[in-house]
Design a protein around this motif. Structure first.
Motif, PDB file in Angstrom:
ATOM      1  N   GLU A  48     -35.519 -20.013  37.694  1.00  0.00           N
ATOM      2  CA  GLU A  48     -35.848 -19.337  38.947  1.00  0.00           C
ATOM      3  C   GLU A  48     -37.352 -19.379  39.153  1.00  0.00           C
ATOM      4  OE1 GLU A  48     -35.429 -14.969  41.120  1.00  0.00           O
ATOM      5  OE2 GLU A  48     -34.693 -15.238  39.081  1.00  0.00           O
ATOM      6  N   THR A  49     -37.747 -19.747  40.369  1.00  0.00           N
ATOM      7  CA  THR A  49     -39.142 -19.672  40.771  1.00  0.00           C
ATOM      8  C   THR A  49     -39.235 -18.653  41.895  1.00  0.00           C
ATOM      9  OG1 THR A  49     -38.924 -21.446  42.389  1.00  0.00           O
ATOM     10  CG2 THR A  49     -39.550 -22.090  40.159  1.00  0.00           C
ATOM     11  N   THR A  50     -40.410 -18.492  42.457  1.00  0.00           N
ATOM     12  CA  THR A  50     -40.555 -17.517  43.543  1.00  0.00           C
ATOM     13  C   THR A  50     -39.854 -17.992  44.811  1.00  0.00           C
ATOM     14  OG1 THR A  50     -42.662 -18.516  44.146  1.00  0.00           O
ATOM     15  CG2 THR A  50     -42.727 -16.598  42.681  1.00  0.00           C
ATOM     16  N   GLU A  51     -39.708 -19.304  44.999  1.00  0.00           N
ATOM     17  CA  GLU A  51     -39.112 -19.833  46.223  1.00  0.00           C
ATOM     18  C   GLU A  51     -37.653 -20.230  46.084  1.00  0.00           C
ATOM     19  OE1 GLU A  51     -41.936 -21.579  44.971  1.00  0.00           O
ATOM     20  OE2 GLU A  51     -43.329 -20.290  46.018  1.00  0.00           O
ATOM     21  N   ALA A  52     -37.182 -20.521  44.859  1.00  0.00           N
ATOM     22  CA  ALA A  52     -35.834 -21.095  44.729  1.00  0.00           C
ATOM     23  C   ALA A  52     -35.264 -20.893  43.329  1.00  0.00           C
ATOM     24  CB  ALA A  52     -35.878 -22.575  45.054  1.00  0.00           C
ATOM     25  N   PHE A  53     -33.960 -21.150  43.241  1.00  0.00           N
ATOM     26  CA  PHE A  53     -33.257 -21.251  41.967  1.00  0.00           C
ATOM     27  C   PHE A  53     -33.026 -22.736  41.711  1.00  0.00           C
ATOM     28  CE2 PHE A  53     -31.914 -17.165  43.714  1.00  0.00           C
ATOM     29  CZ  PHE A  53     -32.167 -16.318  42.651  1.00  0.00           C
ATOM     30  N   ALA A  54     -32.918 -23.131  40.450  1.00  0.00           N
ATOM     31  CA  ALA A  54     -32.655 -24.525  40.113  1.00  0.00           C
ATOM     32  C   ALA A  54     -31.595 -24.588  39.026  1.00  0.00           C
ATOM     33  CB  ALA A  54     -33.923 -25.221  39.652  1.00  0.00           C
ATOM     34  N   ILE A  55     -30.618 -25.455  39.243  1.00  0.00           N
ATOM     35  CA  ILE A  55     -29.573 -25.718  38.256  1.00  0.00           C
ATOM     36  C   ILE A  55     -29.729 -27.166  37.827  1.00  0.00           C
ATOM     37  CG2 ILE A  55     -27.097 -25.861  37.824  1.00  0.00           C
ATOM     38  CD1 ILE A  55     -26.704 -23.768  40.019  1.00  0.00           C
ATOM     39  N   GLU A  56     -29.881 -27.392  36.522  1.00  0.00           N
ATOM     40  CA  GLU A  56     -29.958 -28.739  35.971  1.00  0.00           C
ATOM     41  C   GLU A  56     -28.756 -28.941  35.063  1.00  0.00           C
ATOM     42  OE1 GLU A  56     -34.780 -29.281  35.774  1.00  0.00           O
ATOM     43  OE2 GLU A  56     -33.701 -28.672  33.973  1.00  0.00           O
ATOM     44  N   LEU A  57     -27.966 -29.969  35.366  1.00  0.00           N
ATOM     45  CA  LEU A  57     -26.733 -30.236  34.639  1.00  0.00           C
ATOM     46  C   LEU A  57     -26.836 -31.623  34.014  1.00  0.00           C
ATOM     47  CD1 LEU A  57     -23.402 -29.032  35.379  1.00  0.00           C
ATOM     48  CD2 LEU A  57     -23.494 -31.493  35.558  1.00  0.00           C
ATOM     49  N   LYS A 134     -33.946 -16.639  50.526  1.00  0.00           N
ATOM     50  CA  LYS A 134     -34.256 -16.142  51.871  1.00  0.00           C
ATOM     51  C   LYS A 134     -35.719 -15.737  51.943  1.00  0.00           C
ATOM     52  CE  LYS A 134     -29.634 -14.261  52.613  1.00  0.00           C
ATOM     53  NZ  LYS A 134     -28.841 -13.040  52.788  1.00  0.00           N
ATOM     54  N   GLU A 135     -36.263 -15.758  53.155  1.00  0.00           N
ATOM     55  CA  GLU A 135     -37.677 -15.400  53.343  1.00  0.00           C
ATOM     56  C   GLU A 135     -37.969 -13.973  52.883  1.00  0.00           C
ATOM     57  OE1 GLU A 135     -40.465 -16.969  54.321  1.00  0.00           O
ATOM     58  OE2 GLU A 135     -39.331 -18.838  54.232  1.00  0.00           O
ATOM     59  N   GLU A 136     -37.063 -13.055  53.176  1.00  0.00           N
ATOM     60  CA  GLU A 136     -37.316 -11.662  52.780  1.00  0.00           C
ATOM     61  C   GLU A 136     -37.177 -11.454  51.284  1.00  0.00           C
ATOM     62  OE1 GLU A 136     -33.109 -11.946  54.501  1.00  0.00           O
ATOM     63  OE2 GLU A 136     -35.089 -12.445  55.242  1.00  0.00           O
ATOM     64  N   ALA A 137     -36.545 -12.416  50.580  1.00  0.00           N
ATOM     65  CA  ALA A 137     -36.398 -12.289  49.130  1.00  0.00           C
ATOM     66  C   ALA A 137     -37.624 -12.811  48.391  1.00  0.00           C
ATOM     67  CB  ALA A 137     -35.161 -13.043  48.663  1.00  0.00           C
ATOM     68  N   ILE A 138     -38.417 -13.644  49.058  1.00  0.00           N
ATOM     69  CA  ILE A 138     -39.619 -14.180  48.426  1.00  0.00           C
ATOM     70  C   ILE A 138     -40.704 -13.109  48.462  1.00  0.00           C
ATOM     71  CG2 ILE A 138     -41.402 -15.951  48.552  1.00  0.00           C
ATOM     72  CD1 ILE A 138     -39.320 -17.783  49.837  1.00  0.00           C
ATOM     73  N   VAL A 139     -41.074 -12.650  47.313  1.00  0.00           N
ATOM     74  CA  VAL A 139     -42.049 -11.575  47.196  1.00  0.00           C
ATOM     75  C   VAL A 139     -43.442 -12.187  47.187  1.00  0.00           C
ATOM     76  CG1 VAL A 139     -42.848  -9.680  45.758  1.00  0.00           C
ATOM     77  CG2 VAL A 139     -40.413 -10.177  45.895  1.00  0.00           C
ATOM     78  N   ALA A 140     -44.267 -11.681  48.057  1.00  0.00           N
ATOM     79  CA  ALA A 140     -45.649 -12.169  48.097  1.00  0.00           C
ATOM     80  C   ALA A 140     -46.421 -11.565  46.933  1.00  0.00           C
ATOM     81  CB  ALA A 140     -46.295 -11.783  49.427  1.00  0.00           C
ATOM     82  N   LYS A 141     -47.107 -12.419  46.208  1.00  0.00           N
ATOM     83  CA  LYS A 141     -47.894 -11.949  45.068  1.00  0.00           C
ATOM     84  C   LYS A 141     -49.285 -11.596  45.587  1.00  0.00           C
ATOM     85  CE  LYS A 141     -45.709 -14.501  41.375  1.00  0.00           C
ATOM     86  NZ  LYS A 141     -45.913 -15.407  40.257  1.00  0.00           N
ATOM     87  N   ARG A 142     -49.799 -10.515  45.057  1.00  0.00           N
ATOM     88  CA  ARG A 142     -51.166 -10.119  45.410  1.00  0.00           C
ATOM     89  C   ARG A 142     -51.728  -9.287  44.273  1.00  0.00           C
ATOM     90  NH1 ARG A 142     -51.301  -4.944  49.075  1.00  0.00           N
ATOM     91  NH2 ARG A 142     -49.439  -3.919  48.360  1.00  0.00           N
ATOM     92  N   LEU A 143     -53.012  -9.281  44.212  1.00  0.00           N
ATOM     93  CA  LEU A 143     -53.709  -8.521  43.186  1.00  0.00           C
ATOM     94  C   LEU A 143     -54.030  -7.134  43.728  1.00  0.00           C
ATOM     95  CD1 LEU A 143     -55.019  -8.573  40.374  1.00  0.00           C
ATOM     96  CD2 LEU A 143     -57.116  -9.337  41.494  1.00  0.00           C
ATOM     97  N   ILE A 144     -53.651  -6.133  42.994  1.00  0.00           N
ATOM     98  CA  ILE A 144     -53.918  -4.753  43.400  1.00  0.00           C
ATOM     99  C   ILE A 144     -55.087  -4.242  42.578  1.00  0.00           C
ATOM    100  CG2 ILE A 144     -52.987  -2.424  43.544  1.00  0.00           C
ATOM    101  CD1 ILE A 144     -50.244  -3.721  43.959  1.00  0.00           C
ATOM    102  N   GLU A 145     -56.115  -3.817  43.283  1.00  0.00           N
ATOM    103  CA  GLU A 145     -57.314  -3.331  42.624  1.00  0.00           C
ATOM    104  C   GLU A 145     -57.138  -1.884  42.200  1.00  0.00           C
ATOM    105  OE1 GLU A 145     -61.931  -2.587  43.862  1.00  0.00           O
ATOM    106  OE2 GLU A 145     -60.844  -4.254  44.802  1.00  0.00           O
ATOM    107  N   VAL A 146     -57.536  -1.587  40.997  1.00  0.00           N
ATOM    108  CA  VAL A 146     -57.456  -0.219  40.482  1.00  0.00           C
ATOM    109  C   VAL A 146     -58.701   0.530  40.929  1.00  0.00           C
ATOM    110  CG1 VAL A 146     -57.297   1.183  38.406  1.00  0.00           C
ATOM    111  CG2 VAL A 146     -56.154  -1.033  38.494  1.00  0.00           C
ATOM    112  N   LYS A 147     -58.514   1.711  41.530  1.00  0.00           N
ATOM    113  CA  LYS A 147     -59.626   2.519  42.039  1.00  0.00           C
ATOM    114  C   LYS A 147     -59.939   3.675  41.105  1.00  0.00           C
ATOM    115  CE  LYS A 147     -58.607   1.393  46.757  1.00  0.00           C
ATOM    116  NZ  LYS A 147     -58.278   1.851  48.060  1.00  0.00           N
TER     117      LYS A 147
END
Length: 147
Positions: A48-57, A134-147
């Motif tokens: 599994e990647t962020t955009e898709a699943f892959a099956i290798e047979l 699906k587009e809504e299933a792809i989670v956008a990665k971002r860096l959250i700064e600690v305050k």
């Protein structure tokens, strides 16, 4: 209660009845019987990647046209039903092992799958099936700064 430690080496019981032991050794070590006990279903890698699943047979020796890939609701089925042609050559086989004549593998797909984004490629004996998310299933990665 007495604890008895058995030796780590196998006990030689050939003195009891060598014929019985050799029959069982030959029976369990015979490749004809052991080959029938081993399943003839190809191995599968699922990633599994962020955009898709892959099956290798892994299914060497087949053609692209041998595969049937069906999607029914949330189940994807990959099957091969190959009729082996009997060719009479001058070859005399002592052992013939590779024969994936037919098999079927099914996998349950998660709800995040985009059913219109499924592709399959057969290269170098490996069937690669890419299943997009699906587009809504792809989670956008971002860096959250600690305050």
């Amino acid at each position: 209660m007495a604890l008895i430690k058995f030796p780590t080496k196998t006990v030689n019981t050939d003195g009891v009845n060598p014929f019985v032991n050799s029959v069982f050794d030959n029976l369990f070590n015979d490749s004809f019987i052991s080959d029938r006990l081993v399943t003839r279903i190809p191995a599968v890698n699922i990633t599994e990647t962020t955009e898709a699943f892959a099956i290798e047979l892994a299914a060497p020796g087949l053609q692209k046209s041998d595969f049937k890939i069906n999607v029914d609701k949330n189940i994807i089925s990959i099957s091969v039903d190959k009729v082996e042609e009997s060719v009479s050559d001058d070859k005399l086989y002592s052992k013939k092992e590779y024969s994936y004549s037919s098999f079927s593998r099914s996998f349950t797909l998660p709800e995040t799958v985009n059913y219109s984004d499924i592709d399959a490629v057969y290269v170098d004996g490996v069937l690669q099936v890419k299943i997009g998310k699906k587009e809504e299933a792809i989670v956008a990665k971002r860096l959250i700064e600690v305050k």
